[in-house]
Write a protein that holds these residues in place. Structure first.
Motif, PDB file in Angstrom:
ATOM      1  N   SER A  26       0.831  -1.209   0.000  1.00  0.00           N
ATOM      2  CA  SER A  26       0.000   0.000   0.000  1.00  0.00           C
ATOM      3  C   SER A  26       0.867   1.262   0.000  1.00  0.00           C
ATOM      4  O   SER A  26       0.432   2.305  -0.471  1.00  0.00           O
ATOM      5  CB  SER A  26      -0.950   0.006   1.191  1.00  0.00           C
ATOM      6  N   ARG A  29       3.069   0.525  -3.734  1.00  0.00           N
ATOM      7  CA  ARG A  29       2.160   0.229  -4.841  1.00  0.00           C
ATOM      8  C   ARG A  29       2.839  -0.595  -5.946  1.00  0.00           C
ATOM      9  O   ARG A  29       2.349  -0.669  -7.059  1.00  0.00           O
ATOM     10  CB  ARG A  29       1.557   1.502  -5.423  1.00  0.00           C
ATOM     11  N   ASN A 121      -8.001   1.616  -1.043  1.00  0.00           N
ATOM     12  CA  ASN A 121      -7.009   2.130  -1.985  1.00  0.00           C
ATOM     13  C   ASN A 121      -7.511   3.331  -2.782  1.00  0.00           C
ATOM     14  O   ASN A 121      -6.718   4.041  -3.404  1.00  0.00           O
ATOM     15  CB  ASN A 121      -6.549   1.024  -2.936  1.00  0.00           C
TER      16      ASN A 121
END
Lengths: 190, 269
Positions: A26, A29, A121
């Motif tokens: 996260s 990415r 996200n």
């Protein structure tokens, strides 16, 4: 003795490898970067294991190391993301807060697998990590503050604003047609 | 005389309501807010709706965490375990490596006297390559083009970054630069499939680093890579680790087009 300590490190920390990878992903990415970041995190954590206090949250400790390593890399590479201007942050927060006074219940049963992570996200950066750490990783506010190095009040406000983005994204994922239309008209800016 | 604004009640602040419902308050505050709720100072229906929503979120989060193990990339756990083992075995020697690095720098600066007569002097670029590798143990690869992914792990690991990749005839050429924003230092050639003869490849073995060098475009380029990484790759692709330092696994099974020259530098210019 040292060997026992090493085994203790693996016994204490390796179970959080999947959590660390998800958090690293996260942040970066990119899967290759996330894998490198996780490996470096565990090596660094092993070296610093003497400073870990048994009985405290090992996952939060690992996440703190991981995030600091990530920031160090950004600094070194001079690829630090441009911070949003304060007024834009305020405007984004205000936009996210424009929700009906009595929102309808979230349609948990209608959500496809993985919807929660997808929705997280979609949250803009200043608000995404607190939501991720709370709602996906299950950390307490205090632990989130320590991991992100921000005051408790900031955790609380960002978490709240982020959850409004999350709500909108979840509604959209549950009912794509209706969600798209709603998103066009009054969805949060990002 | 100015009047201060009336403070907002906690139950009018949605963030404070969440904090209350999630039990994130100290016991005294929690108790005071329980009393407010019991006294009917806030809309109980609204509070219950929010409680259900947060519980739904918490349950979804728990379901998500239960599936995390399945999303772990294949081989990552063994890679991490290997790195941990490796780091443990190397830890006692870390101070030796640090001392060796100081000596190397001193050598690069020509501080020490002659230690050998036959070999060539160690080029300062070898030391620079090691320094670059140590300064940036991990950095993103520069090419997003999937065709190039994995071709330059040394670049992926941050020792150098790719400025851009170009096709030159049958070759893919990556223009490299150091992560700390130094000017571009040149090109690395990746021999295309079927090429029988590649440039001679120099190899310098140090305590914790291996430095490869090769000539391309009338310039010699130096690439440092951690020995731990090479050793790890060796466990996966026996006999091909040095190939993997610059190329990807597509090279496995092909004839090595390079003549590898083991370097033995003299410790003074």
């Amino acid at each position: 003795m040292a060997e026992a300590r090493e085994h203790s490190f693996e016994g204490t920390c390796l179970e959080f490898l999947p959590d660390c990878y998800a958090f690293a992903l996260s942040l970066t990415r990119r899967s290759h970067d996330a894998e490198d970041l996780v490996q470096d995190t565990f090596v660094k954590a092993q070296r610093a294991f003497a400073s870990f206090q048994p009985g405290t949250n090992a996952k939060a400790w690992l996440f703190t190391i991981l995030r600091r390593l990530h920031i160090d890399r950004f600094r070194r590479e001079r690829l630090r993301p441009t911070p949003l201007p304060q007024d834009e942050l305020v405007e984004m927060a205000r936009g996210a807060g424009d929700v009906p006074a009595e929102p309808e219940p979230l349609p948990w049963d209608a959500l496809p697998p993985g919807a929660l992570e997808d929705a997280v996200n979609e949250i803009p950066d200043p608000f995404r990590l607190p939501v991720r750490l709370r709602d996906l990783d299950g950390f307490a506010y205090k632990e989130i503050g320590a991991i992100l190095n921000i005051p408790a009040g900031t955790v609380m406000s960002r978490l709240h604003r982020g959850r409004e983005y999350l709500r909108r994204a979840l509604v959209r994922l549950a009912e794509p047609d209706r969600g798209e239309a709603a998103g066009t008209e009054e969805g949060p800016r990002d | 005389m100015t009047t201060s604004p009336t403070p907002t009640a906690w139950f009018d602040d949605p963030a404070e309501v969440d904090r209350y419902l999630e039990g994130e308050l100290d016991p005294d505050t929690q108790e005071a807010r329980d009393a407010d709720v019991a006294a009917g100072r806030m809309d109980v229906d609204r509070l219950e709706r929010r409680r259900r929503e947060l519980e739904g979120l918490a349950a979804a989060g728990a379901r998500h965490r239960a599936t995390l193990g399945h999303a772990l990339p294949e081989g990552l756990e063994s890679r991490v375990r290997f790195a941990l083992r490796r780091d443990r075995t190397r830890a006692p020697r870390r101070w030796i490596a640090a001392a060796a690095a100081i000596v190397l720098v001193a050598v690069g600066l020509g501080v020490l006297g002659d230690r050998g007569e036959q070999a060539e002097a160690m080029p300062p670029e070898v030391i620079e390559a090691i320094a670059a590798a140590r300064m940036s143990p991990s950095a993103p690869r520069g090419c997003d083009d999937t065709e190039h992914l994995g071709r330059l792990p040394i670049v992926q690991d941050g020792h150098l970054n790719v400025w851009r990749c170009e096709e030159e005839g049958k070759r893919t050429v990556a223009k490299l630069y150091r992560p700390e924003d130094l000017p571009a230092i040149g090109y690395a050639a990746i021999a295309a499939e079927g090429v029988e003869r590649g440039p001679d490849l120099g190899r310098t073995d140090l305590e914790d680093m291996v430095v490869f060098d090769l000539v391309y475009g009338n310039r010699r380029h130096y690439f440092a890579v951690g020995r731990a990484w090479l050793d790890y790759v060796e466990t996966i692709h026996p006999g091909r680790a040095s190939c993997r330092a610059c190329h990807n696994t597509s090279r496995v099974g092909e004839k090595n087009p390079h003549n590898i020259v083991q370097r033995s530098w003299r410790l003074r210019r």
